[in-house]
Scaffold this motif. Sequence first.
Motif, mmCIF file in Angstrom:
data_model
loop_
_atom_site.group_PDB
_atom_site.id
_atom_site.type_symbol
_atom_site.label_atom_id
_atom_site.label_comp_id
_atom_site.label_asym_id
_atom_site.label_seq_id
_atom_site.Cartn_x
_atom_site.Cartn_y
_atom_site.Cartn_z
ATOM 1 N N ILE A 148 -9.007 -5.280 0.683
ATOM 2 C CA ILE A 148 -8.950 -5.248 -0.744
ATOM 3 C C ILE A 148 -8.809 -3.705 -1.211
ATOM 4 O O ILE A 148 -9.361 -2.687 -0.332
ATOM 5 N N SER A 149 -8.157 -3.338 -2.116
ATOM 6 C CA SER A 149 -8.308 -2.036 -2.660
ATOM 7 C C SER A 149 -7.788 -2.013 -4.092
ATOM 8 O O SER A 149 -6.903 -2.830 -4.423
ATOM 9 N N LEU A 150 -8.090 -1.070 -4.818
ATOM 10 C CA LEU A 150 -7.603 -0.940 -6.177
ATOM 11 C C LEU A 150 -6.393 0.277 -6.028
ATOM 12 O O LEU A 150 -6.536 0.889 -5.165
ATOM 13 N N GLY A 151 -5.490 -0.038 -7.000
ATOM 14 C CA GLY A 151 -4.401 0.826 -7.073
ATOM 15 C C GLY A 151 -4.099 1.301 -8.676
ATOM 16 O O GLY A 151 -4.509 0.627 -9.676
ATOM 17 N N CYS A 152 -3.229 2.114 -8.736
ATOM 18 C CA CYS A 152 -2.935 2.649 -10.074
ATOM 19 C C CYS A 152 -1.448 2.677 -10.189
ATOM 20 O O CYS A 152 -0.679 2.958 -9.413
ATOM 21 N N LEU A 153 -0.955 1.910 -11.356
ATOM 22 C CA LEU A 153 0.357 1.698 -11.505
ATOM 23 C C LEU A 153 1.245 2.879 -11.724
ATOM 24 O O LEU A 153 0.586 3.775 -12.329
ATOM 25 N N GLU A 154 2.338 3.319 -10.964
ATOM 26 C CA GLU A 154 3.024 4.679 -10.935
ATOM 27 C C GLU A 154 4.273 4.482 -11.674
ATOM 28 O O GLU A 154 4.609 5.150 -12.484
ATOM 29 N N ASP A 155 4.985 3.629 -11.035
ATOM 30 C CA ASP A 155 6.507 3.451 -11.474
ATOM 31 C C ASP A 155 6.889 1.915 -12.008
ATOM 32 O O ASP A 155 6.709 1.094 -11.282
ATOM 33 N N LEU A 156 7.113 1.890 -13.248
ATOM 34 C CA LEU A 156 7.703 0.490 -13.546
ATOM 35 C C LEU A 156 8.892 0.759 -14.047
ATOM 36 O O LEU A 156 9.434 1.167 -15.056
ATOM 37 N N LYS A 157 9.840 -0.004 -13.128
ATOM 38 C CA LYS A 157 11.177 -0.011 -13.682
ATOM 39 C C LYS A 157 11.502 -1.610 -13.699
ATOM 40 O O LYS A 157 10.657 -2.571 -13.642
ATOM 41 N N ARG A 158 12.817 -1.989 -13.898
ATOM 42 C CA ARG A 158 12.949 -3.304 -14.428
ATOM 43 C C ARG A 158 12.956 -4.423 -13.211
ATOM 44 O O ARG A 158 12.318 -5.444 -13.506
ATOM 45 N N ASN A 159 13.103 -3.996 -12.039
ATOM 46 C CA ASN A 159 13.225 -4.927 -10.939
ATOM 47 C C ASN A 159 12.052 -4.361 -9.950
ATOM 48 O O ASN A 159 12.346 -5.014 -8.916
ATOM 49 N N LYS A 160 11.399 -3.387 -10.220
ATOM 50 C CA LYS A 160 10.262 -2.944 -9.206
ATOM 51 C C LYS A 160 9.159 -2.303 -9.973
ATOM 52 O O LYS A 160 9.356 -1.554 -10.858
ATOM 53 N N ILE A 161 7.936 -2.531 -9.447
ATOM 54 C CA ILE A 161 6.690 -1.744 -9.850
ATOM 55 C C ILE A 161 6.149 -1.115 -8.669
ATOM 56 O O ILE A 161 5.870 -2.057 -7.597
ATOM 57 N N SER A 162 5.772 -0.085 -8.719
ATOM 58 C CA SER A 162 5.099 0.578 -7.424
ATOM 59 C C SER A 162 3.579 1.136 -7.931
ATOM 60 O O SER A 162 3.559 1.151 -9.144
ATOM 61 N N LEU A 163 2.744 1.012 -6.918
ATOM 62 C CA LEU A 163 1.308 1.484 -7.295
ATOM 63 C C LEU A 163 0.804 2.407 -6.277
ATOM 64 O O LEU A 163 1.086 2.124 -5.200
ATOM 65 N N ARG A 164 -0.023 3.259 -6.635
ATOM 66 C CA ARG A 164 -0.642 3.998 -5.547
ATOM 67 C C ARG A 164 -2.114 3.391 -5.269
ATOM 68 O O ARG A 164 -2.930 3.522 -6.227
ATOM 69 N N LEU A 165 -2.425 3.208 -4.062
ATOM 70 C CA LEU A 165 -3.824 2.818 -3.499
ATOM 71 C C LEU A 165 -4.775 3.864 -3.443
ATOM 72 O O LEU A 165 -4.490 5.043 -3.264
ATOM 73 N N GLU A 166 -6.043 3.534 -3.548
ATOM 74 C CA GLU A 166 -6.991 4.505 -3.832
ATOM 75 C C GLU A 166 -7.389 4.871 -2.262
ATOM 76 O O GLU A 166 -7.175 3.985 -1.303
ATOM 77 N N ASP A 167 -8.226 5.702 -2.177
ATOM 78 C CA ASP A 167 -8.804 5.868 -0.789
ATOM 79 C C ASP A 167 -9.854 4.781 -0.272
ATOM 80 O O ASP A 167 -9.825 4.647 0.998
ATOM 81 N N ASN A 168 -10.410 4.106 -0.901
ATOM 82 C CA ASN A 168 -11.582 3.156 -0.484
ATOM 83 C C ASN A 168 -10.655 1.883 -0.364
ATOM 84 O O ASN A 168 -10.147 1.150 -1.231
ATOM 85 N N ILE A 169 -10.580 1.753 0.878
ATOM 86 C CA ILE A 169 -10.347 0.246 1.559
ATOM 87 C C ILE A 169 -11.309 -0.507 1.905
ATOM 88 O O ILE A 169 -11.945 -0.156 2.902
ATOM 89 N N ILE A 170 -11.338 -1.982 1.340
ATOM 90 C CA ILE A 170 -12.465 -2.632 1.745
ATOM 91 C C ILE A 170 -12.380 -3.926 2.576
ATOM 92 O O ILE A 170 -10.885 -4.699 2.170
ATOM 93 N N GLN A 171 -12.878 -3.995 3.677
ATOM 94 C CA GLN A 171 -12.644 -5.196 4.608
ATOM 95 C C GLN A 171 -13.582 -6.249 4.631
ATOM 96 O O GLN A 171 -14.780 -5.822 5.083
ATOM 97 N N GLU A 172 -13.382 -7.451 4.160
ATOM 98 C CA GLU A 172 -14.199 -8.267 4.133
ATOM 99 C C GLU A 172 -14.450 -9.097 5.407
ATOM 100 O O GLU A 172 -13.395 -9.052 6.233
ATOM 101 N N LYS A 173 -15.654 -9.527 5.754
ATOM 102 C CA LYS A 173 -15.482 -10.623 6.644
ATOM 103 C C LYS A 173 -15.084 -11.938 6.596
ATOM 104 O O LYS A 173 -14.802 -12.329 5.560
ATOM 105 N N PRO A 174 -14.677 -12.666 7.358
ATOM 106 C CA PRO A 174 -13.996 -13.908 7.262
ATOM 107 C C PRO A 174 -15.047 -15.070 6.586
ATOM 108 O O PRO A 174 -16.108 -14.827 6.521
ATOM 109 N N LEU A 175 -14.307 -15.878 5.928
ATOM 110 C CA LEU A 175 -14.915 -16.716 5.048
ATOM 111 C C LEU A 175 -16.089 -17.401 5.747
ATOM 112 O O LEU A 175 -15.806 -17.989 6.930
#
Length: 234
Positions: free
Chosen positions: A48-75
Amino acid sequence: MRIPRIYYPEELKPNSLINLPLNASNHLKVLKKNKGDKVEVFNGKGTISLGCLEDLKRNKISLRLEDNIIQEKPLIPEINLGVSNIKNFDKVVKDSSQLGVSTLASLITERTKLRDTKKDKFKRWQLISASSCEQSGLNWLPEISQNNLKDWIVESKTKNRFFLDPKADLYIGNIKRFSTLDIAIGPEGGFSTKEENLFKKYNFIGVNCGNLVIKTESMPIVVLSMLKVISEAN
């Protein structure tokens, strides 16, 4: 306001720029999200990660992920669910995914009317599963497959093995707490005598869900809800 969640089925790397799938882009447009808004991204494998929307075009949206990447244990608990293939298997996928299962198998049984599932159905099931996890907050998508009942039974590796049987003495609410469990739900009319004998041969135990008669498409949400209560009981 709740931060929207988006499924992105690729590796999530810190501070990376990712392009969202078209269906995700459409969802964010409906929500009227703008540049700079936060989005939570998960890859279905516990990352999981939070991201910030950067580029919003008609057929594409891009976002920049934050430095903090979380890895959960399996269910935990690990629930492997097998459900007889039915016409409305979409509902089975939706309900099972939002309640949390590790694997979900579409089972071919003696009384199964639908036999072979086309590849495009698996793609649709993956999208339904992702949508359910986006809504429920789960970060693990189940592995979805189609199996002959015998193969699914033989391949079971857990010690806790059950199949639904309205004639069984054991009530599902009396199952002891568990960390892993395999459970099978049959078609309308239940499993055949031959199939019940096969279950017992491989140490599966029959369980009942009380006196109610419930359609196969609705049984997963009943069974999984009860199993969740059992697993979380003190």
